[in-house]
Design a protein around this motif. Sequence first.
Motif, PDB file in Angstrom:
ATOM      1  N   ILE A  43      10.073  -8.032   8.594  1.00 12.30           N
ATOM      2  CA  ILE A  43       8.747  -7.478   8.853  1.00 12.30           C
ATOM      3  C   ILE A  43       8.612  -7.413  10.366  1.00 12.30           C
ATOM      4  CG2 ILE A  43       6.266  -7.797   8.580  1.00 12.30           C
ATOM      5  CD1 ILE A  43       6.856  -9.301   6.004  1.00 12.30           C
ATOM      6  N   ILE A  91      10.033  -3.590   7.139  1.00 11.90           N
ATOM      7  CA  ILE A  91       8.608  -3.339   6.917  1.00 11.90           C
ATOM      8  C   ILE A  91       8.002  -3.165   8.300  1.00 11.90           C
ATOM      9  CG2 ILE A  91       6.474  -4.152   5.851  1.00 11.90           C
ATOM     10  CD1 ILE A  91       8.817  -3.867   3.871  1.00 11.90           C
ATOM     11  N   SER A  93       5.268  -2.972  10.914  1.00  9.94           N
ATOM     12  CA  SER A  93       3.954  -3.593  10.931  1.00  9.94           C
ATOM     13  C   SER A  93       3.416  -3.612  12.345  1.00  9.94           C
ATOM     14  CB  SER A  93       4.076  -5.014  10.341  1.00  9.94           C
ATOM     15  OG  SER A  93       2.806  -5.601  10.185  1.00  9.94           O
ATOM     16  N   SER A 120       3.275  -1.573   6.759  1.00  5.91           N
ATOM     17  CA  SER A 120       2.223  -2.558   6.543  1.00  5.91           C
ATOM     18  C   SER A 120       1.031  -2.163   7.398  1.00  5.91           C
ATOM     19  CB  SER A 120       2.716  -3.955   6.928  1.00  5.91           C
ATOM     20  OG  SER A 120       1.745  -4.924   6.643  1.00  5.91           O
ATOM     21  N   GLY A 143       2.088  -1.367   2.214  1.00  6.42           N
ATOM     22  CA  GLY A 143       1.298  -2.552   1.894  1.00  6.42           C
ATOM     23  C   GLY A 143      -0.014  -2.509   2.652  1.00  6.42           C
ATOM     24  N   SER A 145      -3.604  -4.749   3.192  1.00  7.59           N
ATOM     25  CA  SER A 145      -4.193  -6.064   2.990  1.00  7.59           C
ATOM     26  C   SER A 145      -5.682  -5.973   2.684  1.00  7.59           C
ATOM     27  CB  SER A 145      -3.999  -6.934   4.242  1.00  7.59           C
ATOM     28  OG  SER A 145      -2.643  -7.183   4.455  1.00  7.59           O
ATOM     29  N   ARG A 183      -2.074  -6.679  -0.492  1.00  6.09           N
ATOM     30  CA  ARG A 183      -1.771  -8.033  -0.033  1.00  6.09           C
ATOM     31  C   ARG A 183      -3.067  -8.820   0.086  1.00  6.09           C
ATOM     32  NH1 ARG A 183       2.152  -6.242   3.957  1.00  6.09           N
ATOM     33  NH2 ARG A 183       4.004  -5.627   2.817  1.00  6.09           N
TER      34      ARG A 183
END
Length: 199
Positions: A43, A91, A93, A120, A143, A145, A183
């Motif tokens: 990540i 990932i 991010s 992310s 993803g 959150s 998430r």
Amino acid sequence: FATYQSEYPMFRISQYMRELAQAEKLGHYPAVRERSARGPVVIWNLIRRCNLTCKHCYALSADHDYAGELTLDEVFAVMEDLKAFGVPALILSGGEPLLRPDIFEIAARARAMGFYTGLSSNGTLIDRPMAERVAQAGFDYVGISLDGLQPTHDKFRRMEGAFARSLAAVRHLGACGVKVGLRFTMTALNAHDLPHLLQ
């Protein structure tokens, strides 16, 4: 647990719920599956800048540029090292990675190198046109959150309407055929919202 190494465990709740539902139909629990050894999932916080100033931010991000971040050529060089090390998945991010102007170039290179490529995001910048760009870039997964239901999430994110925008992003991405995961980082301040989020 997720396949990447982390200080905190990640539970794949939706996967467990599917397996439990299947077990109820079969009348027994499935055997534990062993996974073959793989390299670590990375990540990668590509950018510190973020459009939010969340209470629980580990990067202490804000909506301005930060010195010392990798250039595009440096990012590509690191990707070569990660590939040589046997990393199967990146990932991307942040911060908020969609604020990095070259994020789609990075994603294209990652895909061309054979990485499973995820994004992310906090989701607040993903309207329908952005969802279409994400889909065209070929991300394997996005993803987003959520910190709870609307009052809790917006308070954590310090932005009124953040919850609605993140949920809209999930719908836009789904409509574009992008696989999306939610998430949830559980703390004493938001644990009460987990059952409602699952519903």
